[in-house]
Design a protein around this motif. Structure first.
Motif, PDB file in Angstrom:
ATOM      1  N   UNK A 162      43.479  63.163  24.145  1.00 18.14           N
ATOM      2  CA  UNK A 162      42.135  63.305  24.712  1.00 18.14           C
ATOM      3  C   UNK A 162      41.116  62.816  23.693  1.00 18.14           C
ATOM      4  N   UNK A 163      40.158  62.028  24.160  1.00 20.96           N
ATOM      5  CA  UNK A 163      39.112  61.522  23.278  1.00 20.96           C
ATOM      6  C   UNK A 163      37.970  62.516  23.222  1.00 20.96           C
ATOM      7  N   UNK A 164      37.711  63.049  22.037  1.00 17.52           N
ATOM      8  CA  UNK A 164      36.535  63.884  21.805  1.00 17.52           C
ATOM      9  C   UNK A 164      35.394  62.954  21.406  1.00 17.52           C
ATOM     10  N   UNK A 165      34.292  63.032  22.131  1.00 17.47           N
ATOM     11  CA  UNK A 165      33.224  62.068  21.970  1.00 17.47           C
ATOM     12  C   UNK A 165      32.730  61.975  20.531  1.00 17.47           C
ATOM     13  N   UNK A 166      32.903  60.787  19.950  1.00 17.30           N
ATOM     14  CA  UNK A 166      32.412  60.456  18.609  1.00 17.30           C
ATOM     15  C   UNK A 166      32.993  61.351  17.520  1.00 17.30           C
ATOM     16  N   UNK A 167      34.159  61.943  17.803  1.00 15.06           N
ATOM     17  CA  UNK A 167      34.823  62.806  16.825  1.00 15.06           C
ATOM     18  C   UNK A 167      36.275  62.343  16.674  1.00 15.06           C
ATOM     19  N   UNK A 168      36.487  61.235  15.987  1.00 18.12           N
ATOM     20  CA  UNK A 168      37.857  60.709  15.896  1.00 18.12           C
ATOM     21  C   UNK A 168      38.831  61.675  15.245  1.00 18.12           C
ATOM     22  N   UNK A 169      38.358  62.515  14.333  1.00 16.42           N
ATOM     23  CA  UNK A 169      39.247  63.461  13.673  1.00 16.42           C
ATOM     24  C   UNK A 169      39.723  64.556  14.620  1.00 16.42           C
ATOM     25  N   UNK A 170      39.016  64.740  15.720  1.00 15.88           N
ATOM     26  CA  UNK A 170      39.413  65.768  16.684  1.00 15.88           C
ATOM     27  C   UNK A 170      40.049  65.178  17.930  1.00 15.88           C
ATOM     28  N   UNK A 171      40.109  63.852  18.015  1.00 12.53           N
ATOM     29  CA  UNK A 171      40.730  63.207  19.164  1.00 12.53           C
ATOM     30  C   UNK A 171      42.245  63.154  18.980  1.00 12.53           C
ATOM     31  N   UNK A 172      42.950  63.036  20.092  1.00 13.44           N
ATOM     32  CA  UNK A 172      44.413  62.967  20.040  1.00 13.44           C
ATOM     33  C   UNK A 172      44.890  61.843  20.954  1.00 13.44           C
ATOM     34  N   UNK A 173      46.101  61.370  20.707  1.00 13.67           N
ATOM     35  CA  UNK A 173      46.555  60.152  21.376  1.00 13.67           C
ATOM     36  C   UNK A 173      47.994  60.248  21.893  1.00 13.67           C
ATOM     37  N   UNK A 203      47.347  56.834  31.611  1.00 16.28           N
ATOM     38  CA  UNK A 203      46.671  56.801  30.310  1.00 16.28           C
ATOM     39  C   UNK A 203      45.211  57.207  30.535  1.00 16.28           C
ATOM     40  N   UNK A 204      44.673  58.043  29.655  1.00 16.84           N
ATOM     41  CA  UNK A 204      43.274  58.447  29.789  1.00 16.84           C
ATOM     42  C   UNK A 204      42.343  57.461  29.100  1.00 16.84           C
ATOM     43  N   UNK A 205      41.063  57.703  29.225  1.00 16.64           N
ATOM     44  CA  UNK A 205      40.044  56.981  28.474  1.00 16.64           C
ATOM     45  C   UNK A 205      38.952  57.959  28.138  1.00 16.64           C
ATOM     46  N   UNK A 206      37.937  57.495  27.450  1.00 17.31           N
ATOM     47  CA  UNK A 206      36.864  58.412  27.133  1.00 17.31           C
ATOM     48  C   UNK A 206      35.742  57.768  26.351  1.00 17.31           C
ATOM     49  N   UNK A 207      34.554  58.313  26.545  1.00 16.93           N
ATOM     50  CA  UNK A 207      33.387  57.855  25.796  1.00 16.93           C
ATOM     51  C   UNK A 207      33.483  58.340  24.359  1.00 16.93           C
ATOM     52  N   UNK A 208      33.073  57.480  23.439  1.00 15.18           N
ATOM     53  CA  UNK A 208      32.995  57.884  22.044  1.00 15.18           C
ATOM     54  C   UNK A 208      34.276  57.730  21.272  1.00 15.18           C
ATOM     55  N   UNK A 209      35.253  57.004  21.815  1.00 15.82           N
ATOM     56  CA  UNK A 209      36.493  56.766  21.088  1.00 15.82           C
ATOM     57  C   UNK A 209      37.339  55.744  21.816  1.00 15.82           C
ATOM     58  N   UNK A 210      38.100  54.973  21.072  1.00 20.87           N
ATOM     59  CA  UNK A 210      38.966  53.952  21.658  1.00 20.87           C
ATOM     60  C   UNK A 210      40.415  54.415  21.632  1.00 20.87           C
ATOM     61  N   UNK A 211      41.259  53.697  22.345  1.00 20.19           N
ATOM     62  CA  UNK A 211      42.676  54.034  22.402  1.00 20.19           C
ATOM     63  C   UNK A 211      43.372  53.551  21.132  1.00 20.19           C
ATOM     64  N   UNK A 212      44.496  54.174  20.844  1.00 20.70           N
ATOM     65  CA  UNK A 212      45.160  53.970  19.554  1.00 20.70           C
ATOM     66  C   UNK A 212      45.872  52.625  19.505  1.00 20.70           C
ATOM     67  N   UNK A 213      45.510  51.828  18.499  1.00 22.36           N
ATOM     68  CA  UNK A 213      46.224  50.573  18.262  1.00 22.36           C
ATOM     69  C   UNK A 213      47.496  50.798  17.470  1.00 22.36           C
ATOM     70  N   UNK A 214      47.665  51.992  16.931  1.00 22.83           N
ATOM     71  CA  UNK A 214      48.901  52.345  16.220  1.00 22.83           C
ATOM     72  C   UNK A 214      49.164  53.826  16.466  1.00 22.83           C
TER      73      UNK A 214
END
Length: 971
Positions: A162-173, A203-214
């Motif tokens: 889940x993408x947490x908006x503008x919080x990459x450290x709290x987002x998960x992939x 696959x989900x998406x979300x504002x404030x974060x992109x999907x994982x390239x790795x």
């Protein structure tokens, strides 16, 4: 108790209480606009003049009796959109449609945990949405519930990424698919539900974060280089199990971006593939209808689906890149710093669009034509691709080729040669003459399309596609600094997708005898002014050679030698010119450099806002109205633009409500106003049917009338530059033309009900990572900027039309005029190193002068220090999407600032005056304001507590005096 002890106890108590009352009142007054957004902002009562009694002032009306009736119709429309948007990507062995009453086993996490959309402003309320299982049941299928319930239980215990908006450290992939062993344990139930396996991939998406390239760290079975948009081991194992256990396997791809689906398409055990996007409230009913054959799918892909995303030219220039020599900072008052919760860093991020115009199908078709790639190996599904349960034959009819200042018109007759009714999509592409070393040109570019009605077997329909010759021009930023229609042969081809020329239809050649340069007095017919370079500072970072510290332009003349690479070395070092763009805006210096007079303010006038309805933007009456306003009235409106434009009682301007988002009404600050969940723009675009986009806009217009909504923060029109962009679900396509057509249609639908659309995010906002980290510097040459990323906005601005009924005389006579697009949202990113919302070239020269836009521009949500409101109004971003005191003006006293404040106010008022916000207003109407209940509570509580403090002080003083007197008497 001694006086000393008594005072030590009660003085602090009374002081603290007094401080709390003062602080609470100050906070409520300073943050009143935010509080109003939560608790209500009071009521504004329209008082019409006596002579207007009986006049028809409902300028826009709904044909529905209630919002419930709107919602019911909206859900039917959602299912219709999904039904036309679902793409049949693979169709073998006549596996579909399934027999009536088939018993099926649903497999895959998304079967029980479907993706309805994404997080952020494009999120929707799906609490009452039809899920995938119910959609199949509603179509008459029986579902293996033991497997379904096991998937649902696993999904509940194991959240997907889940993408947490503008919080990459709290987002998960993490993908979150069940290990195949859990399915194998349930395989005993398969025999009773073996008519088909329906395998869901999501696959989900979300504002404030992109999907994982790795995916390292996010997948227990990680392999080197694995990314989020390929099948992981659990999904591959599941597919192997399905093909081994079931004779019929249907894969449902519940994703609003493209994925690497080669292993699915090439799997002989997979019979059918359906691309269903994010289907909204009732879209899964349409899925059931497709599986049952009640709906013949007619969707087409809106992106190219490549086989290896890591080989795409955008892959290495997407993500996190920071200038190594810059540490930036932006001033903020203590009050602003407290009011804003934004994370503050010293980073200066950037991204290089080195691929230029060569991304998506433009790259793959051109690279194949140049022999640089093997198309069949590189592409799984072309752009514009989709199959049907029936067959069609096309025949070319009349072709009209006008002069270079005219059109090319092509008639194509489509005949249903199959056994079931269906719709088809005819696509027209053009191939412009290319000379190595000249202007870069893609091998094919979509120039027009048409979708048929439902054609019965044996029946035909003729569609006409028209393309303006001037729209085949390319932008030459290096030599002519203008649009150029090169001399030579332009080949127009009718295709079933970007790669496949329609069988039996020969290409059409249109010859331009002499090169046309659209400059000076020779502007394109739809330009308000001649177009020339406005972004030389951005293009200056590019080179056609090997200049150190410059970005190498990708060229089809040498794809191998110019293929993009990740920035390193000198490209990580910002030049002085780049650094200057990151510097804080200097409002004082801007004012000192301006030669303007201060405007008139606070003058007497009887004009109110409704008197401006139907008048031209430049009508002299606007000056009289604007002269009557004070600076404080204007700035309060300009700095409190979150989901509203503020009321100005002195001119009877009402408070207006504006809502997110691209998939239907929603609001971060008032969830109670959320509406029906529409399909993602991705799925809307897959319909390739502008009429459905327009119907969606019109339905939201109906909803707006019942909810007193005047503005819609949509459509979103950025492009799918990379499949990893987290917000692709909010945007239509990789193609600017398709995006522009769909956005225009949606806006025109909304406009029929006086609902203005806020075209967003202007512009080049195609990546979420680092978007608010001081604003990501986006580097693209001007050809790329104009041909690709500005084009959908340009199309919408030039083609949106809102009807404006207005009262034309003292007898209440209704006449009608029209206005064009009247609202735009600027973006977080920078154009080059200049904040987009602060770019005069973008927000004024291009938008207003070249394209003829009249209306207001609003910032994206402004909690961030680099987005300076003074810079915004100087450039053409009028309204700040925030609540004061999160933002304030550095300067409101200079003539320059006051003129900018006046212009910004004019732009907002023009939009509101010509919208449904004027429903109920007759010329001469006034507005009276009744404060909200919480204001009375505030006042009452303050008075009561104040009285309590005074009484407490009185009793403390009296007690001290009495105690002192008693002590003296005793002594």
């Amino acid at each position: 108790m001694s006086n000393k002890k008594f005072l030590a106890l009660w003085v602090p108590v009374l002081a603290i209480l007094a401080i709390l009352v003062i602080v609470a009142n100050v906070a409520l007054n300073i943050g009143s606009k935010w509080v109003e957004s939560q608790l209500g902002g009071g009521t504004y009562t329209v008082n019409s003049p006596e002579e207007a009694q009986g006049w028809d002032t409902e300028y826009y009306t709904s044909e529905f009796e209630s919002v419930d009736a709107v919602n019911a119709a909206a859900k039917d429309l959602v299912a219709e959109i999904a039904g036309e948007g679902i793409v049949l990507a693979k169709h073998e062995n006549q596996a579909l449609p399934l027999a009536a009453g088939s018993k099926v086993t649903m497999l895959g996490r998304a079967a029980a945990d479907p993706v309805f959309g994404g997080s952020g402003s494009g999120s929707v309320d799906t609490s009452d949405a039809v899920d995938a299982r119910q959609g199949l049941l509603n179509a008459g299928f029986e579902v293996n519930d033991s497997v379904y319930e096991s998937i649902a239980a696993f999904a509940a215990e194991n959240p997907r990424g889940h993408i947490e908006m503008d919080l990459p450290d709290q987002s998960s992939y993490n993908i979150g698919e069940l290990p195949v062993s859990e399915y194998e344990a349930l395989s005993g139930s398969f025999a009773d539900y073996d008519d088909a396996a329906v395998v869901f991939i999501g696959r989900p998406g979300g504002e404030g974060g992109d999907l994982a390239r790795d995916m390292q760290g996010w997948d227990d079975n990680y392999t080197d280089g694995q990314h989020q948009l390929e099948l992981n081991k659990d999904e591959k194992d599941l597919l192997a199990l399905a093909t081994a256990e079931f004779d019929t396997v249907v894969v449902v791809v519940n994703v609003s971006t493209s994925m690497e689906l080669g292993p699915v398409q090439d799997n002989s055990g997979v019979d059918s593939v359906l691309l269903v996007g994010s289907p909204g409230a009732t879209g899964f009913d349409a899925l059931g209808g497709v599986l049952a054959g009640e709906i013949n799918p007619s969707g087409r892909t809106v992106d190219v689906w490549a086989s290896d995303f890591t080989a795409d030219p955008t892959f290495v220039n997407f993500g996190n890149f920071l200038y190594s020599n810059l540490e930036v900072s932006y001033p903020a008052s203590a009050l602003e710093a407290v009011a804003s919760n934004a994370t503050v860093t010293s980073d200066a991020p950037f991204v290089n669009y080195q691929e230029g115009i060569y991304f998506g199908y433009r790259y793959y078709e051109t690279a194949a034509a140049e022999g640089f790639i093997n198309y069949d190996d590189a592409v799984v599904y072309p752009f514009g691709y989709g199959l049907s349960f029936t067959d069609f034959a096309w025949e070319l009819g009349q072709v009209d080729t006008g002069d270079v200042d005219g059109d090319v018109s092509v008639d194509v007759t489509v005949t249903n040669t199959g056994d079931v009714a269906g719709r088809d999509v005819v696509e027209l592409y053009y191939t412009a003459p290319y000379t190595p070393g000249g202007i870069e040109k893609a091998e094919v570019v979509l120039g027009g399309f048409a979708k048929t009605d439902l054609i019965e077997p044996g029946q035909s329909q003729t569609v006409t596609i028209t393309l303006a010759v001037e729209d085949m021009a390319s932008y030459d930023y290096e030599t002519n600094k203008a649009w150029v229609l090169d001399a030579g042969d332009y080949v127009l081809s009718v295709r079933t997708d970007s790669h496949t020329v329609a069988q039996g239809i020969d290409p059409i050649t249109y010859t331009v005898d002499e090169t046309v340069v659209y400059s000076g007095d020779t502007a394109r017919s739809h330009d308000e002014a001649a177009v020339t370079n406005q972004f030389d500072d951005v293009s200056a970072q590019f080179t056609d050679g090997d200049e150190p510290g410059k970005i190498r332009n990708m060229s089809r003349a040498d794809f191998a030698g110019t293929f993009p690479s990740a920035p390193d070395g000198e490209l990580l070092v910002a030049s002085d010119e780049v650094a200057a763009g990151f510097a804080p805006y200097d409002a004082e210096a801007a004012a000192q450099g301006a030669d303007v007079d201060a405007p008139t303010t606070g003058a007497d006038s009887d004009l109110t806002l409704v008197d401006m309805r139907g008048l031209d933007y430049g009508d002299p009456a606007w000056d009289e109205l604007l002269d009557s306003l004070t600076i404080d009235e204007m700035t309060e409106m300009l700095l409190n633009g979150a989901y509203q434009t503020g009321a100005i009682v002195s001119i009877a301007k009402p408070l207006t409500t504006e809502l997110d988002g691209p998939a239907g009404f929603s609001s971060f600050i008032n969830a109670s106003i959320n509406g029906v969940a529409y399909p993602s723009e991705y799925l809307v675009a897959q319909t390739w049917n502008p009429e459905l986009a327009q119907a969606m806009g019109e339905m939201l217009g109906h909803e707006a009338l019942f909810k007193d909504v005047s503005g819609w923060y949509a459509p979103a029109m950025n492009l799918h530059r990379s499949p990893f962009a987290g917000r692709n679900f909010e945007y239509y396509s990789e193609d600017p033309f398709l995006s522009g057509v769909m956005a225009t249609a949606a806006s025109n639908g909304a406009a029929t009900k006086g609902l203005y659309t806020t075209l967003k995010h202007f512009a080049l906002n195609d990546q979420e990572d680092n978007r608010v980290n001081n604003g990501i510097a986006t580097w693209a040459n001007e050809q790329t900027i104009r041909e690709i990323y500005l084009k959908p906005f340009e199309m919408a601005v030039k083609n949106i039309s809102m009807p404006v009924p207005y009262i034309a005389d003292d007898n209440g006579t209704i006449e009608e005029t029209t206005v064009g697009a009247t609202a735009v949202m600027s973006s977080f990113n920078r154009i080059g190193s200049t904040w987009a919302g602060g770019s005069h070239a973008l927000m004024t020269t291009v938008l207003r002068e070249e394209w003829g836009f009249n209306g207001f521009a609003i910032s994206d949500f402004n909690l961030y220090r680099y987005m300076n409101p003074n810079q915004g109004i100087a450039a053409g971003t009028d309204l700040t999407l925030t609540f004061a005191p999160s933002k304030s003006f550095d300067d409101t006293s200079s003539a320059f600032a006051q003129q900018n404040i006046r212009t910004a106010t004019h732009n907002i008022l023009y939009t509101v005056a010509n919208s449904n916000a004027m429903n109920g207003f007759a010329p001469g109407a006034t507005v009276s304001y009744t404060p909200p209940t919480w204001r009375y509570i505030q006042i009452g509580a303050s008075v009561a507590l104040g009285a309590l403090i005074v009484a407490g002080a009185f009793f403390v003083i009296r007690r001290v005096r009495r105690h002192s007197a008693t002590a003296k008497t005793t002594s």
